[in-house]
Design a protein around this motif. Sequence first.
Motif, mmCIF file in Angstrom:
data_model
loop_
_atom_site.group_PDB
_atom_site.id
_atom_site.type_symbol
_atom_site.label_atom_id
_atom_site.label_comp_id
_atom_site.label_asym_id
_atom_site.label_seq_id
_atom_site.Cartn_x
_atom_site.Cartn_y
_atom_site.Cartn_z
ATOM 1 N N MET A 148 0.669 -1.300 -0.081
ATOM 2 C CA MET A 148 0.013 0.149 0.105
ATOM 3 C C MET A 148 1.092 1.112 -0.026
ATOM 4 O O MET A 148 0.495 2.357 0.663
ATOM 5 C CB MET A 148 -0.929 0.062 1.296
ATOM 6 N N GLY A 149 1.970 1.156 -0.705
ATOM 7 C CA GLY A 149 2.815 2.481 -1.035
ATOM 8 C C GLY A 149 2.329 3.145 -1.853
ATOM 9 O O GLY A 149 2.170 2.860 -3.262
ATOM 10 N N VAL A 150 2.164 4.463 -1.483
ATOM 11 C CA VAL A 150 1.493 5.518 -2.701
ATOM 12 C C VAL A 150 2.406 6.498 -2.986
ATOM 13 O O VAL A 150 2.610 7.470 -1.917
ATOM 14 C CB VAL A 150 0.175 5.921 -2.173
ATOM 15 N N PRO A 151 3.090 6.694 -4.058
ATOM 16 C CA PRO A 151 4.157 7.881 -4.232
ATOM 17 C C PRO A 151 3.308 9.081 -4.107
ATOM 18 O O PRO A 151 1.984 9.394 -4.533
ATOM 19 C CB PRO A 151 4.158 7.689 -5.598
ATOM 20 N N GLY A 152 3.825 10.066 -3.348
ATOM 21 C CA GLY A 152 3.224 11.372 -3.368
ATOM 22 C C GLY A 152 2.446 11.488 -2.062
ATOM 23 O O GLY A 152 2.133 12.845 -1.753
ATOM 24 N N ALA A 153 2.367 10.506 -1.225
ATOM 25 C CA ALA A 153 1.320 10.715 -0.076
ATOM 26 C C ALA A 153 1.903 11.345 1.292
ATOM 27 O O ALA A 153 3.141 10.853 1.544
ATOM 28 C CB ALA A 153 0.820 9.413 0.194
ATOM 29 N N LYS A 154 1.272 12.309 1.787
ATOM 30 C CA LYS A 154 1.568 12.833 2.697
ATOM 31 C C LYS A 154 1.048 11.906 4.080
ATOM 32 O O LYS A 154 0.246 11.211 3.664
ATOM 33 C CB LYS A 154 1.461 14.469 3.055
ATOM 34 N N SER A 155 1.449 12.382 5.309
ATOM 35 C CA SER A 155 0.930 11.550 6.522
ATOM 36 C C SER A 155 -0.307 11.579 6.455
ATOM 37 O O SER A 155 -1.211 10.485 6.564
ATOM 38 C CB SER A 155 1.369 11.992 7.764
ATOM 39 N N PHE A 156 -1.154 12.923 6.564
ATOM 40 C CA PHE A 156 -2.586 12.950 6.587
ATOM 41 C C PHE A 156 -3.440 12.523 5.264
ATOM 42 O O PHE A 156 -4.620 12.273 5.345
ATOM 43 C CB PHE A 156 -2.879 14.457 6.882
ATOM 44 N N HIS A 157 -2.668 12.363 4.253
ATOM 45 C CA HIS A 157 -3.256 11.809 2.943
ATOM 46 C C HIS A 157 -3.824 10.451 3.073
ATOM 47 O O HIS A 157 -5.007 9.846 2.585
ATOM 48 C CB HIS A 157 -2.498 11.888 1.791
ATOM 49 N N LEU A 158 -3.079 9.785 4.177
ATOM 50 C CA LEU A 158 -3.601 8.167 4.123
ATOM 51 C C LEU A 158 -4.855 7.815 4.833
ATOM 52 O O LEU A 158 -5.304 6.793 4.767
ATOM 53 C CB LEU A 158 -2.442 7.567 4.887
ATOM 54 N N GLY A 159 -5.317 8.695 5.325
ATOM 55 C CA GLY A 159 -6.748 8.572 5.993
ATOM 56 C C GLY A 159 -7.754 9.476 5.295
ATOM 57 O O GLY A 159 -8.914 9.635 5.874
ATOM 58 N N VAL A 160 -7.575 10.160 4.364
ATOM 59 C CA VAL A 160 -8.708 11.222 3.422
ATOM 60 C C VAL A 160 -9.176 10.010 2.408
ATOM 61 O O VAL A 160 -8.849 9.504 1.624
ATOM 62 C CB VAL A 160 -7.820 12.069 2.706
ATOM 63 N N PRO A 161 -10.560 9.958 2.779
ATOM 64 C CA PRO A 161 -11.565 9.262 1.794
ATOM 65 C C PRO A 161 -11.552 10.042 0.482
ATOM 66 O O PRO A 161 -11.618 11.163 0.514
ATOM 67 C CB PRO A 161 -13.150 9.509 2.578
ATOM 68 N N GLY A 162 -11.503 9.208 -0.519
ATOM 69 C CA GLY A 162 -11.440 9.566 -1.763
ATOM 70 C C GLY A 162 -10.182 10.196 -2.268
ATOM 71 O O GLY A 162 -10.043 10.627 -3.361
ATOM 72 N N TYR A 163 -9.153 9.776 -1.743
ATOM 73 C CA TYR A 163 -7.812 10.446 -1.814
ATOM 74 C C TYR A 163 -7.302 9.841 -3.417
ATOM 75 O O TYR A 163 -6.571 10.484 -4.086
ATOM 76 C CB TYR A 163 -6.661 10.030 -1.105
ATOM 77 N N GLY A 164 -8.070 8.682 -3.692
ATOM 78 C CA GLY A 164 -7.608 8.255 -5.009
ATOM 79 C C GLY A 164 -7.881 9.047 -6.349
ATOM 80 O O GLY A 164 -7.430 9.055 -7.314
ATOM 81 N N THR A 165 -9.043 10.115 -5.797
ATOM 82 C CA THR A 165 -9.294 10.983 -6.907
ATOM 83 C C THR A 165 -8.408 12.182 -7.066
ATOM 84 O O THR A 165 -8.309 12.938 -8.005
ATOM 85 C CB THR A 165 -10.796 11.729 -6.862
ATOM 86 N N LEU A 166 -7.344 12.224 -6.222
ATOM 87 C CA LEU A 166 -6.315 13.126 -6.065
ATOM 88 C C LEU A 166 -5.329 12.452 -6.456
ATOM 89 O O LEU A 166 -3.999 13.176 -6.768
ATOM 90 C CB LEU A 166 -6.483 13.767 -4.713
ATOM 91 N N ASN A 167 -4.859 11.292 -6.254
ATOM 92 C CA ASN A 167 -3.553 10.521 -6.659
ATOM 93 C C ASN A 167 -3.847 9.380 -7.422
ATOM 94 O O ASN A 167 -4.474 8.470 -6.983
ATOM 95 C CB ASN A 167 -2.959 10.130 -5.184
ATOM 96 N N PRO A 168 -3.287 9.597 -8.697
ATOM 97 C CA PRO A 168 -3.485 8.371 -9.577
ATOM 98 C C PRO A 168 -2.907 7.188 -9.059
ATOM 99 O O PRO A 168 -3.382 6.016 -9.440
ATOM 100 C CB PRO A 168 -2.996 8.986 -10.786
#
Length: 503
Positions: free
Chosen positions: A138-158
């Motif tokens: 579940m490694g996501v390039p570009g993710a900051k700490s608080f991004h990991l719990g943001v619902p719908g983060y997939g719309t912001l990070n491809p």
Amino acid sequence: MKNYKYIGLFLLSLGLVSCDVNNELDEIEAEIVEEVLLSTNGLDFSKYVSIGASFTSGYSDGALFIAAQENSFPNILAGKFGTDFTQPLMNDNVGGMVFGASVVLEPRLYFNGAGPARLAATPTTQVTDVISGPFNNMGVPGAKSFHLGVPGYGTLNPYFGRMASSPTATVLGDALAQSPTFFTLSEIGGNDVLGYATSGGSGVDQTGNFDPSTYGGNDITDPNVFAQVFSGMAIALTANGAKGVVANVPYVTSLAYFTTVPHNPVPLDAATAAFVNGAYAAYNGGVQQAFGALVGYGLMTQEQADAEVAQRTISFAAGQNAVVIVDEDLTDLGAINPAFAAIPQYRQATANDLIVLTAASFIGTLADPNNPVTVNGVGVPLANQWVLTAKEQAKVKTATDAYNNTIEAIANANPNLALVDFKGVLQEASTGIQFDQYVMNTSLVFGGLISLDGVHLTARGYALMANKILAAMDAEFGSNFTMATGGLAKAKDYVTNFSPMLP
């Protein structure tokens, strides 16, 4: 002829003597290496999940691609754990992504003999393609700490968008849904300062702002926000008894991205230096006049004025010269007196400034192709985005230290967590770190540790990272990976530069 006769007699004598020699050599016994069996001391690897950002994903050479993912440190660890491990593999070894026919994320870098260059190929991974999980990585390039719990983060990070379980999923939620028995939580906090650093400090230090929804992409995350996020993740991941390893955050300014381009890369002859000095004469005179007036107004001491004038005076000479930069931390003369508003905040860089890697291809180009005196870094000062000043570096370090204090405190308070010191690893690597028969350092291209993008690791670097995690597990949980036969990754099995011809 005599010579040949004596040679013949000599060979004959050897033949006669050999008749009395035992030609059967004694057998040399092979060195016996005692096998050491692996003991995991009860660790349960049946469901290993890795949570993190680009390092966890295997990102390397400025892109994510299959070969790099296969050499990610979590995949290396899973091989040592003897457990299945699924990854959201890209479609190719080109790296990058396309939206329809448009390239939206560039291909990977390769070494062209002179330096890093982009692969001349078109990615085949579509941003809009969603692949079926769940995924252990579940490694996501570009993710900051608080991004990991943001619902719908997939719309912001491809990268997360193509692997998310649903349009409203969170990275942490998808990880927890797999009920991990063991996990790694790595480089959390790295991107919280990295964007600020790589952008030359063009973001904002958000310390004191507890609302990350208001942050810009290059801002530094408030340490209290980080602490709340990291604590919540650690609690959630260990709630059912799972054990894991957490990593502290290295000082990102030690990476090749910040140490490759010198502050004085401008070679000039005496005539050209004199010409440039003439061009800056009016600026230098204006600075002296302005600070002289401020002393006269009683707004600063002569000593303070002299120091600022010395810092801002621009002077070139024959030989290597420092670039001219814009430093927004210099005194804004126009804010003190509108009469001085035309005097910009210029100075020459010093050894305390860090010139970012991307400036290497920008310094020396022309801001105006039709005007030969508009040389970037000389006639045209480098903007904020190209330079991380000492004051900006201090902001990065202060935030990093605060994040690490949180990580260390949480790890020490939770018996289910082991702490690996990646900060110490990178500090050691700045002068050279031993990995089997190799000594690796943080130099670009030939250092062996840092990939061609100047930030992320090589495959061999990720193997070293895996070994450091295994050592931390041994120390905390009583396993013996560092002693067991085949328990550690071997440096020779991992490359430092991928071929441009990867299939």
